[in-house]
Design an enzyme around this catalytic site. Structure first.
Site, PDB file in Angstrom:
ATOM      1  N   GLY A 187     -32.305  47.711 121.417  1.00  0.00           N
ATOM      2  CA  GLY A 187     -33.595  47.319 121.947  1.00  0.00           C
ATOM      3  C   GLY A 187     -33.916  47.760 123.357  1.00  0.00           C
ATOM      4  O   GLY A 187     -34.947  47.375 123.898  1.00  0.00           O
ATOM      5  N   SER A 188     -33.081  48.599 123.959  1.00  0.00           N
ATOM      6  CA  SER A 188     -33.342  48.993 125.355  1.00  0.00           C
ATOM      7  C   SER A 188     -34.579  49.890 125.469  1.00  0.00           C
ATOM      8  O   SER A 188     -35.348  49.766 126.427  1.00  0.00           O
ATOM      9  CB  SER A 188     -32.115  49.687 125.955  1.00  0.00           C
ATOM     10  OG  SER A 188     -31.794  50.856 125.233  1.00  0.00           O
TER      11      SER A 188
ATOM     12  N   ASP B  76     -34.678  50.627 106.775  1.00  0.00           N
ATOM     13  CA  ASP B  76     -34.426  52.062 106.895  1.00  0.00           C
ATOM     14  C   ASP B  76     -35.747  52.780 107.139  1.00  0.00           C
ATOM     15  O   ASP B  76     -36.606  52.833 106.251  1.00  0.00           O
ATOM     16  CB  ASP B  76     -33.758  52.567 105.613  1.00  0.00           C
ATOM     17  CG  ASP B  76     -33.443  54.054 105.649  1.00  0.00           C
ATOM     18  OD1 ASP B  76     -33.734  54.703 106.680  1.00  0.00           O
ATOM     19  OD2 ASP B  76     -32.912  54.563 104.640  1.00  0.00           O
ATOM     20  N   PHE B  77     -35.912  53.331 108.328  1.00  0.00           N
ATOM     21  CA  PHE B  77     -37.164  53.994 108.675  1.00  0.00           C
ATOM     22  C   PHE B  77     -37.542  55.074 107.669  1.00  0.00           C
ATOM     23  O   PHE B  77     -38.737  55.296 107.393  1.00  0.00           O
ATOM     24  CB  PHE B  77     -37.061  54.618 110.075  1.00  0.00           C
ATOM     25  CG  PHE B  77     -38.194  55.549 110.398  1.00  0.00           C
ATOM     26  CD1 PHE B  77     -39.424  55.056 110.796  1.00  0.00           C
ATOM     27  CD2 PHE B  77     -38.032  56.926 110.280  1.00  0.00           C
ATOM     28  CE1 PHE B  77     -40.484  55.919 111.064  1.00  0.00           C
ATOM     29  CE2 PHE B  77     -39.088  57.800 110.559  1.00  0.00           C
ATOM     30  CZ  PHE B  77     -40.322  57.287 110.949  1.00  0.00           C
TER      31      PHE B  77
ATOM     32  N   LYS C 169     -34.500  62.535 119.403  1.00  0.00           N
ATOM     33  CA  LYS C 169     -33.170  62.949 119.842  1.00  0.00           C
ATOM     34  C   LYS C 169     -32.585  63.977 118.871  1.00  0.00           C
ATOM     35  O   LYS C 169     -32.693  63.821 117.651  1.00  0.00           O
ATOM     36  CB  LYS C 169     -32.227  61.745 119.934  1.00  0.00           C
ATOM     37  CG  LYS C 169     -30.801  62.143 120.331  1.00  0.00           C
ATOM     38  CD  LYS C 169     -30.011  60.970 120.849  1.00  0.00           C
ATOM     39  CE  LYS C 169     -29.568  60.027 119.769  1.00  0.00           C
ATOM     40  NZ  LYS C 169     -28.720  58.952 120.310  1.00  0.00           N
TER      41      LYS C 169
ATOM     42  N   ASP D 119     -35.271  49.366 112.967  1.00  0.00           N
ATOM     43  CA  ASP D 119     -33.905  49.890 112.929  1.00  0.00           C
ATOM     44  C   ASP D 119     -33.218  49.405 111.665  1.00  0.00           C
ATOM     45  O   ASP D 119     -33.557  48.347 111.109  1.00  0.00           O
ATOM     46  CB  ASP D 119     -33.105  49.445 114.148  1.00  0.00           C
ATOM     47  CG  ASP D 119     -31.854  50.306 114.351  1.00  0.00           C
ATOM     48  OD1 ASP D 119     -31.907  51.224 115.191  1.00  0.00           O
ATOM     49  OD2 ASP D 119     -30.838  50.084 113.656  1.00  0.00           O
TER      50      ASP D 119
END
Length: 249
Positions: free
Chosen positions: A93-94, A138-139, A203, A121
């Site tokens: 959660g950052s 699951d996205f 990413k 998530d």
């Protein structure tokens, strides 16, 4: 004689303060390493010597990765009050914390537009005030993406964030392929849900397929930049593709 005693007393106090300071800033050494694997020992040692870990505790971020997004956003201005943001692979959660702050989703910035942050998530994680959380989903599944669309209630997204990474198999080629596939999943979702001039961050692990992914993103965004924040460890292959100015499909 009196002046000599005063000087000695001051010198003693100064030495004492220096010793206290050196004790305070001394590197912590991991304890209870017995029975742990070599990789676990190295991870613990690295964590304790990592300034971003300590800084995250001090600033109440859930993990050091918050500083990656902070640096990216400070440079490229991807989020602002009033924006709607989707955070994919959000646990613990950052990044969601940063997104809530930057979009004013928590309403702490008076007289600024109220933003919206929706996070998802595969793992369950604690709520972040100001964000809508979908844990244990699951996205990449159709069900999860439909849930996100319903939460948007017709709004267009201003920024999509993804810090997602697959569970590493140890087989470099397979792992690189897996994370690239995740990036394409996020890109497809962003293309379908983004509004004009929206932004995207994904990413990647550096590999031969990244240039192709960059080229695909450039078909839909004004600018695409490969970025490695200072908070990203030097020995890590991770980079972030920052796409700005969504032009449509």
């Amino acid at each position: 004689m009196r002046s000599v005693k005063i000087c000695l007393n001051l010198l003693f106090k100064r030495c004492l303060s220096i010793n206290k300071s050196s004790i305070h800033y001394a590197k912590q050494q991991p304890r209870n390493l017995k029975g742990k694997s070599k990789s676990s020992q190295e991870w613990l040692t690295r964590q304790l010597s990592d300034p971003y870990v300590e800084k995250a505790h001090m600033m109440n971020y859930r993990c050091r990765s918050a500083f990656k997004l902070l640096e990216i956003d400070d440079k490229y201005h991807l989020m602002q009050p009033g924006y709607t943001v989707i955070d994919c692979g959000a646990a613990p959660g950052s990044w969601t914390q940063v997104a809530v702050e930057r979009t004013n989703a928590n309403g702490k910035q008076e007289k600024k537009p109220l933003g919206s942050v929706i996070s998802i998530d595969l793992l369950h994680f604690h709520a972040v005030p100001g964000a809508v959380i979908y844990g244990g989903m699951d996205f990449t599944s159709a069900v999860a993406q439909q849930r996100l669309k319903e939460s948007l209630a017709g709004r267009r997204v201003n920024c999509v964030l993804s810090d997602m990474a697959p569970n590493a198999t140890g087989v470099r080629m397979l792992d690189q392929e897996s994370i690239t596939n995740l990036c394409y999943e996020v890109l497809r979702f962003a293309l379908a849900m983004s509004g004009p001039d929206a932004n995207l961050v994904v990413k990647v692990w550096d590999n031969g397929d990244v240039p192709k992914l960059e080229k695909t993103m450039l078909q839909h965004y004004e600018k695409v930049k490969r970025v490695k924040p200072r908070a990203s460890r030097g020995d890590s292959a991770e980079h972030f593709l920052v796409a700005r100015g969504f032009r449509g499909t």
